[in-house]
Design an enzyme around this catalytic site. Structure first.
Site, PDB file in Angstrom:
ATOM      1  N   SER A  81      -2.524   0.179   7.064  1.00 18.55           N
ATOM      2  CA  SER A  81      -2.434  -1.281   6.954  1.00 18.55           C
ATOM      3  C   SER A  81      -1.874  -1.864   8.250  1.00 18.55           C
ATOM      4  CB  SER A  81      -1.562  -1.689   5.763  1.00 18.55           C
ATOM      5  OG  SER A  81      -0.333  -0.994   5.773  1.00 18.55           O
ATOM      6  N   ASP A 137      -0.643   7.763   7.323  1.00 13.95           N
ATOM      7  CA  ASP A 137      -2.066   7.718   6.938  1.00 13.95           C
ATOM      8  C   ASP A 137      -2.947   8.362   7.998  1.00 13.95           C
ATOM      9  OD1 ASP A 137      -2.498   6.589   4.427  1.00 13.95           O
ATOM     10  OD2 ASP A 137      -2.280   4.534   5.176  1.00 13.95           O
ATOM     11  N   GLU A 183      -7.351   9.176   1.859  1.00 15.72           N
ATOM     12  CA  GLU A 183      -7.990   8.513   0.719  1.00 15.72           C
ATOM     13  C   GLU A 183      -9.126   9.362   0.160  1.00 15.72           C
ATOM     14  OE1 GLU A 183      -9.194   4.549   1.873  1.00 15.72           O
ATOM     15  OE2 GLU A 183      -7.156   3.993   2.461  1.00 15.72           O
ATOM     16  N   GLU A 207      -3.866   2.665  -6.238  1.00 18.27           N
ATOM     17  CA  GLU A 207      -3.863   1.264  -5.802  1.00 18.27           C
ATOM     18  C   GLU A 207      -4.773   0.421  -6.688  1.00 18.27           C
ATOM     19  OE1 GLU A 207      -4.305   0.769  -1.579  1.00 18.27           O
ATOM     20  OE2 GLU A 207      -4.528  -1.406  -1.749  1.00 18.27           O
TER      21      GLU A 207
HETATM   22  O1  KIV Z   1      -1.883   1.495   4.374  1.00 15.52           O
HETATM   23  C1  KIV Z   1      -1.103   1.184   3.456  1.00 15.52           C
HETATM   24  O2  KIV Z   1      -0.205   0.345   3.606  1.00 15.52           O
HETATM   25  C2  KIV Z   1      -1.285   1.828   2.158  1.00 15.52           C
HETATM   26  C3  KIV Z   1      -0.483   1.310   1.002  1.00 15.52           C
HETATM   27  C4  KIV Z   1      -1.007   0.011   0.539  1.00 15.52           C
HETATM   28  C5  KIV Z   1      -0.401   2.299  -0.089  1.00 15.52           C
HETATM   29  O3  KIV Z   1      -2.056   2.722   2.055  1.00 15.52           O
END
Ligand code: KIV
Length: 271
Positions: free
Chosen positions: A52, A90, A122, A189
């Site tokens: 994000s 991530d 993911e 989510e």
């Molecule tokens: O990238 C992110 O902030 C996320 C959260 C919303 C879980 O994956």
């Protein structure tokens, strides 16, 4: 087992123990040193360097453009600020989908170059080989099901997922598979609360929700959203704890007034 405040360092094992004794897990996002330091000192259990960052830090419309190098830069800043929380990073779009070899080398780069403690990716059954290969290198993996923003162009909208029986059944199967593959935790989510509760009850790894109701093992929010720094994003699940957009805006306006009026700096504020 010590309770939350006595834990010196949160590990994947600590999270598992928290689920066993019913203690909820608090997770927030961070992308930079200063924010991560405040979050870590507040006692948050997990800091997620989410992709994000692509939206929040770089102003992109989706999470797709952020690169592995950029994620490593953000992750390194967060790791340097963190002494207690588990830092999860991530894997960005395009760094793990092509094949499991590439997934492993992306995960290794994150761990080696940022000092993070785990990665998140993911998907369910379609990323089986990547998860298993990353785990062979001793890198903990967090899964992510439900609304998976890296697939936004496949779904077309950011609306609630798995409302239909078929998709809900597939999601439950995928959650069980992620547990079987060896994921240490799972993010759900934007799915119906009943479904999320069911998932949390039928697997032994912690389930952390965002827009997934209260029946899961923990919650995650994007920090800039919960602080009210972003004011255009208003999903039902978002609780704003501050209105920093307003506070910061009025501080900036006051600064401008002070500069223009020659009120800043005053005699005490100069050498
Ligand atoms: O990238 C992110 O902030 C996320 C959260 C919303 C879980 O994956």
């Amino acid at each position: 087992m010590p309770n939350n405040k006595e834990i010196k360092k949160v590990t994947t094992h600590v999270l598992l123990e928290m689920k066993k004794r019913g203690e909820k897990i608090a997770m927030l996002t961070a992308y930079d040193f200063t924010m991560a330091k405040i979050i870590d000192s507040s006692g948050v259990d997990v800091v997620l360097v989410g992709d994000s960052a692509s939206n929040v830090m770089a102003g992109h419309e989706t999470t797709l453009p952020i690169t592995l190098d950029q994620m490593i830069y953000h992750a390194g800043s967060v790791v340097r600020a963190t002494s207690r929380a588990l830092v999860v990073v991530d894997l960005p779009f395009g760094s793990y989908q092509a094949n499991s070899k590439e997934a492993l080398s992306s995960a290794i780069r994150i761990m080696k170059e940022s000092g993070a403690h785990a990665i998140k990716l993911e998907g369910g059954r379609e990323v089986k080989e990547s998860i298993e290969r990353i785990l062979t290198a001793g890198i903990p993996v967090m899964g992510h099901l439900g609304l998976t923003p890296q697939s936004i162009y496949k779904f077309g909208t950011y609306s609630v997922r798995a409302k239909e029986v078929d998709e809900a059944e597939r999601l439950i199967e995928d959650a069980k598979l992620l547990e079987q593959y060896g994921c240490f935790a799972l993010v759900l989510e934007k799915i119906p609360a009943n479904l999320a509760t069911k998932v949390a009850q039928c697997i032994s790894i912690p389930v952390i929700g965002i827009g997934a109701g209260s029946g899961v093992d923990g919650q995650v929010l994007v920090t800039h959203d919960m602080l009210g720094m972003t004011n255009e994003f208003n999903p039902r699940f978002l609780r704003r704890y501050l209105n920093l957009y307003e506070s910061m805006n009025s501080a900036f306006k006051q600064y401008i007034v002070d500069v223009k009026n020659k009120d800043f700096p005053n005699k005490k504020e100069q050498y």
